[in-house]
Each structure stands twice: as structure tokens, then as C-alpha cells.
Scaffold this motif. Structure first.
Motif: not given
Length: 140
Positions: A120-138
Motif C-alpha cells: 500500500c504505497m503513497n502516490s507522492v512517493a513515486m513517479k510513473h515511467v511509461p513502458e518503453g521510456q528509459p528509467i533514469q536514476l537520480v
């Protein structure tokens, strides 16, 4: 998983929005039903809003009826860490980002098969990366 991402409290407060800071760094929560990802069904990956660490795949998301986005399992075992939480007179299992230690929410043993778990997660604690887009670590 990438190396641990550690910042001072002052650095976190400058990088995050006030709501992200309150939840991720001070173990806050958002009001039930208020999170932007509650009804999201877009394929992709949910990442930590603090450091970009991949947390959950959209295919693991389900409607729990609790007012928070819920998932059956993390993307990989070390994506999150779990801690005993005795706050507010309850015994719960807190879920934190495995990379930056940011508070994400809690996990409960009342989810659907196959895991029987409800992350059970808080939305504000996450971001959504759409399928096919690269995930970039901060990074610093």
C-alpha cells in the motif's frame, strides 16, 4: 540495484517538493483517495520519487479499495526494504526504497494471490515511467 543514494536532510528538502519531503523523509502519508496514481492503469514502472529506483511494475498494481495505490510485489526483492513500524499504537511493516531509504508506505498480508501481499504505497512517493521510456536514476 544501484549503490545507495544518501543525501543530507537539507539536500533532500531542496530536491523534493514539500509533500514528497514530508512523506519520503519524515514518514508521512497522503489522504486516502487523494493520490494521483490511485486509478492509473498506464503500463510502465513506478519508481521512487526521491532517487528514481525502480519499485513496481504496473502489472502488479491492483484495486484494493483502501484509497492508496496497491501492488502485489516489488519489481525485485532488493527494490524495497521492510521495517517494523510501531507508530500510532499499531504494529505494521513499513516499506522504504531500497536505494535512498525513503518512506513509501506499508505492506499488509491481505493481498490477492499469488503473493497474498498488499504493498500500500503513497502516490507522492513515486513517479510513473511509461513502458518503453528509459528509467533514469537520480544522481548527486
Amino acid at each position: 540495484m544501484a549503490d545507495k543514494f544518501i543525501l543530507s536532510d537539507e539536500e533532500w528538502s531542496k530536491r523534493l517538493t514539500p509533500d514528497e519531503y514530508r512523506v519520503l523523509r519524515h514518514h508521512g502519508t497522503e489522504r486516502p483517495g487523494s493520490g494521483c496514481f490511485l486509478g492509473t492503469k498506464t503500463p510502465g514502472t513506478y519508481v521512487c520519487a526521491g532517487c528514481g529506483n525502480p519499485l513496481f511494475k504496473s502489472g502488479e498494481k491492483f484495486e484494493s479499495g483502501t484509497g492508496w495505490p496497491s501492488f502485489t510485489q516489488p519489481l525485485q526483492a532488493d527494490a524495497v526494504t521492510e521495517y517494523q513500524d510501531r507508530s500510532y499504537g499499531m504494529l505494521r511493516t513499513e516499506v522504504r526504497c531500497g536505494r535512498c531509504d525513503g518512506h513509501l508506505g506499508h505492506v499488509f498480508p491481505d493481498g490477492p494471490p499469488p503473493t497474498g501481499l498488499r504493498y500500500c504505497m503513497n502516490s507522492v512517493a513515486m513517479k510513473h515511467v511509461p513502458e518503453g521510456q528509459p528509467i533514469q536514476l537520480v544522481t548527486k
